[in-house]
Design a protein around this motif. Sequence first.
Motif: not given
Length: 234
Positions: A202-207, A213-214, A218-224, A159-165
């Motif tokens: 996959i992408a984290l929400p940016l509100l 995110l740095g 991002a690693a911390a949020a996704l890993l947990y 799973y790759g972290a991408s802001g465009e996902a």
Amino acid sequence: MIIYGRNPVREALRGRRKHAVVEVWATAGVAREPWLEGVRIKSASAEEVQLRCGSAGHQGICAEAGGYPYSSAGELLAGQSPLVVALDQVQDPQNLGSICRTAECAGAAGVVIAERRAADVTPAVCKASAGAVEHLRVARVRNIADFLTDASGAGCWCYGASGEATVAYDAPDYSGAGVVLVLGSEGHGLRPRVAAACDELIALPLLGAVESLGVSAAAAALLYEILQNRRRGS
């Protein structure tokens, strides 16, 4: 390698490099701390410690710990349903150290870094990880995309972290198989070939108003999220 700081030295003395630590230098005050009981210490002034390790962040102690014992990528994939973090050209030692600390705390099997155009495990990374690299396996590979192909062949989902996902970070089911979380470099994200080697982006929400995110946050949020998902699915 001269490592410095209380946590890096303490973890080196009880981690995978404990038999490689050949010299410890400490100020008189630090030498009296309980965790150093039984350790052979050479007395040194704060100035001498700084001169030896080359950093003002030494906290009164440094140690000669030998070279860092990198693992092979195969070792990280060999366990049952491993959780692995792969970093695509992350170059900031502080980010690498912070990600290693989070990965170790989250129970990851290890972190994979590239041999070129990426930070490797230095004394600064040891310090930034608070000594976590002494317990976590770190592997260096020639090519991250090729590693992801090998990981897929070993039964892992990448799973790759991408802001465009378009897939939300909490949408996949991370349980039941090995997982490789892939994070891109600061400011550039995943390179196209690395992104293409992932099973899903996959992408984290940016509100808020800030666009990203740095990489360590991002690693911390996704890993947990992955950890919680896998615990619910077990």
